[in-house]
Design an enzyme around this catalytic site. Structure first.
Site, short mmCIF file in Angstrom:
data_model
loop_
_atom_site.label_atom_id
_atom_site.label_comp_id
_atom_site.label_asym_id
_atom_site.label_seq_id
_atom_site.Cartn_x
_atom_site.Cartn_y
_atom_site.Cartn_z
CD GLU A 153 -9.18 -7.47 0.38
OE1 GLU A 153 -8.00 -7.09 0.37
OE2 GLU A 153 -9.88 -7.44 1.40
CG HIS A 159 -3.74 -3.40 1.04
ND1 HIS A 159 -3.89 -4.75 0.93
CD2 HIS A 159 -4.84 -2.96 1.72
CE1 HIS A 159 -5.03 -5.13 1.51
NE2 HIS A 159 -5.62 -4.07 2.02
CG HIS A 208 -9.32 -3.47 -0.92
ND1 HIS A 208 -10.49 -3.33 -0.21
CD2 HIS A 208 -8.36 -3.78 -0.01
CE1 HIS A 208 -10.24 -3.53 1.07
NE2 HIS A 208 -8.96 -3.81 1.22
C1 BGC Z 1 -7.39 -5.68 5.24
C2 BGC Z 1 -7.87 -4.85 6.40
C3 BGC Z 1 -7.73 -3.40 6.03
C4 BGC Z 1 -8.54 -3.17 4.79
C5 BGC Z 1 -8.53 -1.75 4.32
C6 BGC Z 1 -8.20 -5.34 4.05
O1 BGC Z 1 -7.75 -6.07 2.96
O2 BGC Z 1 -7.45 -7.05 5.52
O3 BGC Z 1 -7.18 -5.15 7.57
O4 BGC Z 1 -8.16 -2.57 7.05
O5 BGC Z 1 -8.05 -3.98 3.77
O6 BGC Z 1 -7.31 -1.20 4.40
#
Ligand code: BGC
Length: 386
Positions: free
Chosen positions: A352, A140, A214
């Protein structure tokens, strides 16, 4: 409110949506009122004194509270089948928790949504090393992604619409990414209560971009328990299996005959404990679905999520090629949400819309490269019903 197909298509056409992927929907009728001007209030200060604000938007029966920090959607209220509103997204009631321990609740994600293996990629023959913040991988956007910056927020009303333009400039080299990236994200609530996100970005050097939101959903209401009974449909025949670090292997695997088959609506919990090696290493679902429609000019409906007790329905339309469905596997009861209740594993799920994880390292995946002179554009629309 269950609308007939004609009404839905009329609503979708008005929203500029194509309806091919999932067919029927549950869009709400327009209220006919003009968009109400978003209202701003203080939400706290960061350690360095920077002020953070919270913006409230309301339109067509949907209420949204958005923080200038990370563009975070703190609360999103929609009615159930009896017209009773509930906040259906996970979040915190204070800024300190967002800064100290948020697993990206409600946040804008950039410069690259999801993981890049070893935080490394090569572009035009040059190798780049990104900030690594998830074991050996970059997740991210790295240690300080777009979710941890204060965005400039500009409210607007436009006929029946009300919304916010959020601006952030990520400088050349930030988190290891090349090029200064100017980003504008627009959140719009229209008269039917749909929440639309338009992403735009430009760069002054070749770079990679993959922006997403998210939000963690629980359509029964935030803090009300497990999402396992939510019925989910995803218009995807394939997904991208991963290694133990959740980096795609590069394979596009068929969902047919596996727990990953959501082509027909089924409760999230039905196959959650099937013991498939891909689920075991991810502690549940935490994968990218390859949307059958591929990259499209306009958003197409690809996801339908329904909570049977409240009757609430969320539909998502996107122009993106992938969908990360994450079943809240890492929530462990240690975070207390806006309503004062702790979030345990599977108490919320994320959907997402994005390009595939680790795309820069897989020639076969749709490209995430942005070059100077081009504009990155992406749109996702959330429609609600009950
Ligand atoms: C990811 C997860 C992660 C989560 C929060 C998601 O987009 O795929 O692996 O733990 O975000 O960080």
């Amino acid at each position: 409110m269950e609308l007939n197909r004609r009404t839905v298509i009329a609503g979708a056409a008005a929203a500029g949506l194509a309806t091919t992927a999932l067919g029927t929907g549950t869009a709400r009728a327009s209220t006919g009122h003009g968009g109400r001007k978003p209202v701003r209030e203080p939400f706290g200060r960061l350690a360095d004194g920077t002020r953070v604000h919270r913006w409230s938007l309301e339109n067509g029966g949907t209420r949204l509270k958005v923080l200038s920090y990370g563009g975070i959607v703190q609360t999103l209220e929609i009615p159930d089948r009896h017209g009773r509103p509930a906040n259906v997204v996970a979040g915190f009631d204070n800024l300190d928790d967002y800064v100290a321990k948020s697993p990206y609740f409600g946040a804008l994600i950039g410069r690259y949504g999801n993981r890049i293996g070893k935080g490394r990629f090569t572009l035009d023959g040059k190798e780049y090393q990104l900030s690594v913040n998830d074991g050996v991988n970059s997740l991210h956007g790295g240690a300080k992604g777009f979710d941890k910056h204060v965005w400039d927020v500009e409210p607007f009303t436009d006929g029946p619409d009300a919304g916010l333009h959020l601006h952030y400039t990520s400088i050349d080299g930030e988190m290891g990414y090349p090029g200064t990236l100017r980003v504008r994200v627009t959140y719009t609530l229209n008269g039917r209560g749909e929440w639309r996100i338009d992403y735009e970005a430009t760069t002054d050097k070749p770079t990679i971009v993959n922006l997403t939101s998210h939000v963690y959903w629980n359509l029964a209401g935030e803090g009300s328990g497990s999402i396992e009974d939510h019925e989910l449909r995803i218009a995807a025949s394939r997904y991208t299996p991963t290694d133990a670090g959740l980096i795609p292997t590069g394979e596009l695997a068929a969902v047919a005959g596996t727990p990953f088959d959501f082509r027909h609506a089924k409760p999230v919990g039905r196959d959650l404990r099937a013991g498939h090696v891909q689920q075991v290493q991810a502690k549940g679902f935490d994968h990218n679905w390859v949307l059958d429609k591929g990259v499209t000019e306009r958003p197409e409906r690809v996801v339908r999520l329904r909570e049977p007790r409240s009757g609430r329905v969320l539909e998502i339309a996107t122009d993106q090629p992938g969908l990360q469905f994450y079943s809240g596997n890492f929530l462990d009861g240690t975070l207390v949400g806006t309503g004062g209740r702790a979030y345990r594993q599977g108490d919320a799920l994320a959907l997402e819309t994005q390009h595939f994880p680790d795309s820069p390292n897989h020639g076969g995946f749709p490209s995430t490269v942005l070059r100077p002179g081009a504009v990155y554009r992406s749109t996702t629309v959330h429609s609600f019903g009950a």
